[in-house]
Design an enzyme around this catalytic site. Structure first.
Site, PDB file in Angstrom:
ATOM      1  N   ASN A 187       5.906  -4.165   9.901  1.00 53.83           N
ATOM      2  CA  ASN A 187       4.930  -2.834  10.495  1.00 53.83           C
ATOM      3  C   ASN A 187       4.266  -3.568  10.677  1.00 53.83           C
ATOM      4  OD1 ASN A 187       3.409  -0.875  10.425  1.00 53.83           O
ATOM      5  ND2 ASN A 187       4.266   0.855   8.573  1.00 53.83           N
ATOM      6  N   ARG A 222       8.172  -1.384  13.189  1.00 49.86           N
ATOM      7  CA  ARG A 222       7.986   0.050  13.542  1.00 49.86           C
ATOM      8  C   ARG A 222       7.266   0.155  14.601  1.00 49.86           C
ATOM      9  NH1 ARG A 222       3.253   2.643  10.309  1.00 49.86           N
ATOM     10  NH2 ARG A 222       3.896   5.027  10.733  1.00 49.86           N
ATOM     11  N   HIS A 251       5.711   9.856  11.671  1.00 55.50           N
ATOM     12  CA  HIS A 251       6.374   9.836   9.920  1.00 55.50           C
ATOM     13  C   HIS A 251       7.993  10.241  10.224  1.00 55.50           C
ATOM     14  CE1 HIS A 251       2.829  11.319   7.144  1.00 55.50           C
ATOM     15  NE2 HIS A 251       2.737   9.295   7.188  1.00 55.50           N
ATOM     16  N   GLY A 263       1.986  11.448   1.575  1.00 59.68           N
ATOM     17  CA  GLY A 263       1.484  10.058   0.800  1.00 59.68           C
ATOM     18  C   GLY A 263      -0.483  10.068   1.284  1.00 59.68           C
ATOM     19  N   ASN A 264      -1.109   9.580   2.146  1.00 62.62           N
ATOM     20  CA  ASN A 264      -2.275   8.927   2.331  1.00 62.62           C
ATOM     21  C   ASN A 264      -2.316   9.232   3.222  1.00 62.62           C
ATOM     22  OD1 ASN A 264      -4.522   8.045   1.992  1.00 62.62           O
ATOM     23  ND2 ASN A 264      -4.601   6.459   2.667  1.00 62.62           N
ATOM     24  N   ARG A 273      -7.991  11.845   6.246  1.00 58.18           N
ATOM     25  CA  ARG A 273      -7.658  12.973   7.426  1.00 58.18           C
ATOM     26  C   ARG A 273      -8.419  14.399   6.788  1.00 58.18           C
ATOM     27  NH1 ARG A 273      -3.035  10.642   9.407  1.00 58.18           N
ATOM     28  NH2 ARG A 273      -3.179   8.039   9.096  1.00 58.18           N
ATOM     29  N   ASP A 303      -7.617   8.777  -3.358  1.00 61.42           N
ATOM     30  CA  ASP A 303      -6.241   8.703  -4.087  1.00 61.42           C
ATOM     31  C   ASP A 303      -6.086   9.416  -4.796  1.00 61.42           C
ATOM     32  OD1 ASP A 303      -5.358   5.434  -5.181  1.00 61.42           O
ATOM     33  OD2 ASP A 303      -4.970   7.223  -6.161  1.00 61.42           O
ATOM     34  N   PHE A 304      -5.038  10.191  -4.777  1.00 59.15           N
ATOM     35  CA  PHE A 304      -4.271  11.177  -5.817  1.00 59.15           C
ATOM     36  C   PHE A 304      -4.437  10.987  -7.559  1.00 59.15           C
ATOM     37  CE2 PHE A 304      -2.961  12.575  -1.365  1.00 59.15           C
ATOM     38  CZ  PHE A 304      -3.724  13.115  -1.208  1.00 59.15           C
ATOM     39  N   ARG A 305      -3.960   9.922  -7.608  1.00 61.52           N
ATOM     40  CA  ARG A 305      -4.196   9.919  -8.622  1.00 61.52           C
ATOM     41  C   ARG A 305      -5.526   9.465  -9.989  1.00 61.52           C
ATOM     42  NH1 ARG A 305      -0.923   4.250  -9.660  1.00 61.52           N
ATOM     43  NH2 ARG A 305      -1.767   4.224  -7.111  1.00 61.52           N
ATOM     44  N   GLY A 353       4.074   8.531  -1.721  1.00 61.01           N
ATOM     45  CA  GLY A 353       3.214   8.035  -2.714  1.00 61.01           C
ATOM     46  C   GLY A 353       2.934   9.606  -3.523  1.00 61.01           C
ATOM     47  N   GLU A 385       6.417  11.154  -4.501  1.00 60.45           N
ATOM     48  CA  GLU A 385       7.909  10.917  -5.696  1.00 60.45           C
ATOM     49  C   GLU A 385       6.457  10.981  -7.191  1.00 60.45           C
ATOM     50  OE1 GLU A 385       8.632   7.531  -2.945  1.00 60.45           O
ATOM     51  OE2 GLU A 385       8.837   8.345  -1.595  1.00 60.45           O
ATOM     52  N   GLU A 434      11.375   3.690   4.455  1.00 64.47           N
ATOM     53  CA  GLU A 434      11.904   3.222   5.612  1.00 64.47           C
ATOM     54  C   GLU A 434      11.622   2.493   6.787  1.00 64.47           C
ATOM     55  OE1 GLU A 434       7.384   6.024   7.126  1.00 64.47           O
ATOM     56  OE2 GLU A 434       7.097   5.514   5.138  1.00 64.47           O
TER      57      GLU A 434
HETATM   58  P1  AMP Z   1       1.781   6.462   0.261  1.00 67.11           P
HETATM   59  O1  AMP Z   1       0.641   7.101   1.576  1.00 67.11           O
HETATM   60  O2  AMP Z   1       3.020   6.778   0.021  1.00 67.11           O
HETATM   61  O3  AMP Z   1       1.607   4.284  -0.321  1.00 67.11           O
HETATM   62  O4  AMP Z   1       0.835   7.393  -1.114  1.00 67.11           O
HETATM   63  C1  AMP Z   1      -0.286   6.971  -1.301  1.00 67.11           C
HETATM   64  C2  AMP Z   1      -0.673   8.443  -2.452  1.00 67.11           C
HETATM   65  O5  AMP Z   1       0.488   8.357  -3.747  1.00 67.11           O
HETATM   66  C3  AMP Z   1      -2.111   7.366  -3.288  1.00 67.11           C
HETATM   67  O6  AMP Z   1      -3.293   8.757  -2.798  1.00 67.11           O
HETATM   68  C4  AMP Z   1      -1.356   7.374  -4.503  1.00 67.11           C
HETATM   69  O7  AMP Z   1      -2.133   7.518  -5.641  1.00 67.11           O
HETATM   70  C5  AMP Z   1      -0.375   8.289  -4.969  1.00 67.11           C
HETATM   71  N1  AMP Z   1       0.525   8.154  -5.918  1.00 67.11           N
HETATM   72  C6  AMP Z   1       1.183   6.401  -5.514  1.00 67.11           C
HETATM   73  N2  AMP Z   1       1.301   6.133  -6.737  1.00 67.11           N
HETATM   74  C7  AMP Z   1       1.057   6.686  -7.681  1.00 67.11           C
HETATM   75  C8  AMP Z   1       1.457   7.435  -9.419  1.00 67.11           C
HETATM   76  N3  AMP Z   1       2.280   6.240 -10.504  1.00 67.11           N
HETATM   77  N4  AMP Z   1       1.434   8.493  -9.533  1.00 67.11           N
HETATM   78  C9  AMP Z   1       0.152   8.922  -9.184  1.00 67.11           C
HETATM   79  N5  AMP Z   1       0.212   9.161  -7.785  1.00 67.11           N
HETATM   80  C10 AMP Z   1       0.397   8.184  -7.240  1.00 67.11           C
END
Ligand code: AMP
Length: 400
Positions: free
Chosen positions: A7, A91, A180, A210-211, A241, A284-286, A332, A335, A385
């Site tokens: 990728n 990819r 995706h 995800g992001n 975005r 970042d969602f965390r 992210g 899950e 993926e």
């Molecule tokens: P991705 O683009 O699929 O890698 O997703 C990234 C997003 O998933 C980020 O905003 C992360 O905060 C969130 N994420 C990844 N791992 C965790 C986790 N263990 N707990 C909460 N959020 C997570």
């Protein structure tokens, strides 16, 4: 077969070497800062710790050679020589209308992919640089392109056409493509498999959160609608975005802030989403979930707006398919992020999802969130993926 899955981004290259028979990842890694000072290689053999090394990578060809050397070196390697790589799966983000499935990459095919470059100027040229670098370093090894857009080529006209003059579709193929695709394909099939059903019997809504984030309506195994459009900017509010907005905002802000179209697009792609909504706190969602729990109001509202938009798309796609049997959450945040999932839960309750709060705490695993008596099964299906790319590559190479 040993399949190298690549990728390739403009300054990065992610790789996995997968045995397509056992579907095991033998090794994986990431080249970062290609063409920039301080290039870094992260490599991990299955079952071992990650190793990081600073190595100069002035271009993608050097990065590809470094990956091959790392995979074959006595210390870091998992194969004896380059001969043990049977095929490479790449990819490729945008295949336009030309590719409804994966394809063996020949010179002629590459020209057609290049013709899609102006539809994805940030992604496709980088993907193609990776393909060319591999062809140079691994002559004779078959290369396969797996497109992010291919799975959504089954969308009907009513879903993919914009309400703009038809001539723009005729002249420039301005339409919705969706992205995706490998993830939506994998997750919908895997969800059916987990439930012991055939994907061709089910109406599934896949939420790739995800992001970058998108929702798709997968009716009897085929994508009939998805939230991303001509580019990955449409649809959900994402990490950075904006997703759907009133297009008039562009003219309004251009005048108020004296911004060019290029600057505005940069803002919509890189400074908006939950980052912008949280007043630049985080994409970042965390971080947002933690801050929200500690009373950060902007973080709380950003998460609410995010989940609300996902909920609205689920409602729309239940209508698009005249029903829904399964809602599958992935990527992210889908899950791992219990906070995002429980916020979303409020908008899908009426469908009879019956989400069990205890099960909702589980992270990163295949789990059915719905409790007894649910009418719509809500589940988490971690995406893969790379595995889809490896499977597709093996299929195409074996059928030659
Ligand atoms: P991705 O683009 O699929 O890698 O997703 C990234 C997003 O998933 C980020 O905003 C992360 O905060 C969130 N994420 C990844 N791992 C965790 C986790 N263990 N707990 C909460 N959020 C997570």
């Amino acid at each position: 077969m040993n399949i190298l899955v690549l990728n390739c981004g403009s300054s990065s290259l992610k790789y996995q070497l997968i045995d397509s028979h056992s579907e095991k990842v033998l090794a994986k890694g990431l080249c970062e800062r290609i063409g920039i000072e301080g290039s870094l290689l992260t490599h991990q053999k299955a079952g071992e710790e990650k190793t990081k090394r600073q190595v100069a990578m002035p271009d993608h060809t050097t990065a590809v050679r470094l990956v091959i050397d790392t995979l074959t070196a006595p210390e870091t390697g998992v194969i004896g020589s380059l001969k043990e790589i049977d095929a490479v799966g790449h990819r490729v983000v945008h295949g336009g209308e030309a590719f409804a499935s994966s394809v063996l990459l020949t010179e002629e095919v590459l020209k057609t992919v290049e013709a899609c470059n102006d539809l994805a100027p940030l992604h496709n040229p980088a993907n193609l640089i990776g393909v060319r670098a591999c062809m140079e370093s691994m002559p004779g090894v078959p290369m396969v392109g797996v497109f992010d857009t291919a799975f959504h080529q089954t969308m009907p006209e009513k879903a993919y056409l914009y309400g703009v003059p038809y001539e723009y579709y005729q002249k420039y193929k301005v339409r919705r493509y969706g992205f995706h695709g490998t993830s939506h394909d994998y997750v919908s099939r895997r969800a059916a498999e987990i439930l012991g059903k055939d994907v061709s019997e089910l109406k599934i809504i896949v939420c790739h959160l995800g992001n970058g984030a998108s929702v798709s309506a997968v009716k009897y195994g085929k994508s009939v609608d998805t939230s991303m459009g001509l580019t990955p900017l449409e649809g959900l509010i994402m990490g950075t975005r904006s997703g759907d907005i009133d297009p008039s905002i562009l003219q309004f802000l251009a005048e108020k802030e004296q911004l060019s179209l290029g600057e505005l697009m940069e803002i919509l792609n890189k400074k908006s989403g939950v980052l912008g909504l949280s007043d630049n706190f985080s994409s970042d969602f965390r971080d947002l979930a933690l801050a929200s729990a500690e009373g950060n109001e902007r973080a709380r509202v950003a998460l609410e707006a995010y989940a609300y938009r996902v909920g609205k798309y689920i409602g729309a796609y239940a209508a698009a398919m005249n029903g829904v049997d399964v809602i599958a959450l992935t990527a992210g945040a889908g899950e791992n992020n219990a906070e995002v999932r429980s916020l979303l839960g409020q908008y899908i309750e009426y469908l009879g999802t019956n989400i069990d709060p205890e099960k909702n705490k589980i992270r990163g695993e295949e789990v059915i969130l719905s409790g007894e008596g649910s009418r719509v099964v809500t589940m988490v299906v971690p995406t893969n993926e790379e595995l889809v790319i490896a499977r597709e590559t093996a299929r195409i190479v074996e059928s030659r």
